[in-house]
Scaffold this active site. Structure first.
Site, PDB file in Angstrom:
ATOM      1  N   TYR A  55       5.618 -14.273 -14.793  1.00 32.79           N
ATOM      2  CA  TYR A  55       4.663 -13.252 -14.322  1.00 32.79           C
ATOM      3  C   TYR A  55       3.241 -13.710 -14.684  1.00 32.79           C
ATOM      4  CZ  TYR A  55       2.266  -8.775 -13.623  1.00 32.79           C
ATOM      5  OH  TYR A  55       1.397  -7.788 -13.182  1.00 32.79           O
ATOM      6  N   GLY A  84       1.885   3.300  -5.802  1.00 33.46           N
ATOM      7  CA  GLY A  84       1.145   2.734  -6.931  1.00 33.46           C
ATOM      8  C   GLY A  84      -0.331   2.508  -6.634  1.00 33.46           C
ATOM      9  N   SER A 128      -4.323  -9.690 -13.770  1.00 34.91           N
ATOM     10  CA  SER A 128      -3.760  -8.844 -14.825  1.00 34.91           C
ATOM     11  C   SER A 128      -4.219  -9.374 -16.175  1.00 34.91           C
ATOM     12  CB  SER A 128      -2.229  -8.920 -14.737  1.00 34.91           C
ATOM     13  OG  SER A 128      -1.631  -8.375 -15.885  1.00 34.91           O
ATOM     14  N   ALA A 181       0.810  -1.231   0.000  1.00 37.09           N
ATOM     15  CA  ALA A 181       0.000   0.000   0.000  1.00 37.09           C
ATOM     16  C   ALA A 181       0.835   1.269   0.000  1.00 37.09           C
ATOM     17  CB  ALA A 181      -0.917  -0.004   1.227  1.00 37.09           C
TER      18      ALA A 181
END
Ligand SMILES: NC(=O)c1ccc[n+]([C@@H]2O[C@H](COP(=O)([O-])OP(=O)(O)OC[C@H]3O[C@@H](n4cnc5c(N)ncnc54)[C@H](OP(=O)(O)O)[C@@H]3O)[C@@H](O)[C@H]2O)c1
Length: 300
Positions: free
Chosen positions: A174, A24, A149, A21
């Site tokens: 990723y 970004g 994502s 947190a």
């Protein structure tokens, strides 16, 4: 109608944990939740950065209740420490925002022997959620939001070599970690429904948002970033699908939220679809079993 933060009710008395947190998207999510009246726990690996983020939030929202707690998701020891400290301090947890992440770093193994992206993005959050589940399930209307994502389409789950001990491909690694986060969100919801719990598990992705996440990308992309940032949305814009997943009144367990424009790269938040691999229930069960074995965290 498009969802926006103004349409969400006040969150006074509710408690939220946001991982990663300090900067970004996580920072913007924490800022918005604090604005809405949540008590926000900034769960960060670097306490100096966390304290700086807390100061920024308090500058804008002087009456907000913001706490910093140390959490390194690439260390199971740290995840256990955080969960124990949180459970000692708080009796309820309304929102767990599994946001922290890294993208395409050079190959390294975590202290537990996990490929670094799988460790920080997925396995750390798998363990964290499992350890916090007792407090989540006893909190009415609680939600777990997992960050995936568009990259969930880049890679499958490598059951035979999840740590890329051979042939490390940072992009596929990723993709694997973000596919795992999405499959986890769906599988957790199936398990919560089966066990009769009202906690919702949902997922979100920000589209493409100009943040530090791109620090390991080739220099040329960084040089061109003033141009690419025209295509990207701001961190605040990228935080909106997460906030919609966390606060939207029409959100149901197993929903996936993302931006609505330009192939889900930017725009107002809405519910989105995901690829076939993410919906593979048999693979999700195998991934779950592997994750319990690797982390040693067994879900009730
Ligand atoms: N930006 C995008 O376009 C995009 C697109 C798709 C998905 N996402 C997802 O959105 C999430 C947030 O990314 P972002 O764009 O906001 O990236 P960011 O600006 O780089 O922020 C990442 C955050 O995660 C923290 N973090 C990294 N490893 C950690 C660890 N081991 N333990 C605890 N915290 C850790 C970082 O802490 P430090 O500051 O200490 O490094 C930072 O607070 C990620 O899950 C990412 O995969 C982003």
């Amino acid at each position: 109608m498009t969802w926006n933060l103004n349409s969400a009710p006040k969150q006074t008395g509710r408690i939220a944990v946001v991982t990663g947190a300090n900067i970004g998207l996580g920072f913007e999510v924490a800022m918005a939740l604090a604005e809405k009246g949540c008590t926000v726990v900034l769960a960060c690996r670097n306490m100096q950065k966390a304290e700086a983020a807390k100061a920024d939030i308090l500058t804008k929202h002087a009456k907000a209740t913001v706490t910093c707690m140390q959490l390194d998701l690439s260390s199971l020891k740290s995840v256990h420490g955080f969960a124990a400290a949180f459970s000692k301090r708080y009796a309820t947890l309304d929102l767990l925002i599994n946001n922290a992440g890294i993208m395409m770093p050079p190959y390294t193994l975590s202290e537990d022997g996990f490929e670094s992206q799988l460790a920080a993005n997925y396995l750390g959050h798998f363990a964290l959620t499992g350890l916090l589940l007792p407090v989540l399930t006893k909190t009415a209307n609680s939600r777990v939001v997992s960050l995936s994502s568009l990259a969930h389409k880049w890679g499958g789950i490598r059951l035979d070599d999840p740590q890329f001990k051979t042939g490390y491909d940072k992009k596929k690694a990723y993709g694997q970690s973000k596919l795992a986060c999405l499959m986890f969100a769906y599988e957790l919801q199936r398990r919560l429904t089966q066990s009769g719990h009202t906690t919702l598990s949902v997922a979100a992705h920000p589209g493409v948002s100009a943040t530090n996440l791109f620090q390991h990308m080739p220099k040329i992309i960084q040089v061109l970033s003033p141009l690419t940032s025209l295509m990207f949305q701001s961190a605040k814009g990228g935080a909106q699908p997460t906030l919609y997943a966390a606060l939207g009144a029409d959100i149901q367990g197993g929903d996936y939220c993302g931006p609505s424009a330009m192939g889900e790269m930017r725009g107002a938040p809405c519910k989105v679809g995901s690829n076939r691999a993410s919906r593979d229930i048999a693979m999700a069960a195998k991934l779950w079993a592997l994750s319990e074995e690797l982390t040693g965290v067994r879900y009730p």
